[in-house]
Design a protein around this motif. Sequence first.
Motif: not given
Length: 127
Positions: A34-51
């Motif tokens: 899955v492609r991702f933007e490191p800057e965006r993932l840095a902000v919401c990583r815990l929420h993405v993984m929780k979801r």
Amino acid sequence: MTCPIDRLVPDSAGILDRMRHLSSAEDFFDALGVRFEPERLAVCRLHVMKRMGEMLAGDDLEGLPDSVAAARARSMLERAYRELTGASPLERRLFKVLKDRDPARPVPSPRRPFVALGDALRPIDGG
């Protein structure tokens, strides 16, 4: 547009077991292709993984062919990433501390501790 199940995960062999041993959000994105933007993932990583974890808990991938399980897991990760990039943690309220906090209700001020004067003046036992 292609269906997520039609796109192959780079290496789907033993994907469920491998996912159990991944440690970072980036590891999940890499393993599932899955492609991702490191800057965006840095902000919401815990929420993405929780979801994604919530979605995985509601779907039984055990016993499925590796390619199907990998495609479904990738679809869940993509969906979680889409849902949570651009949304504030307060909007999504995935974690208990945020679910319990109603923004319409003000935080009550802490009660002042009370110690009776007689208790304060009582001698301390040395025992």
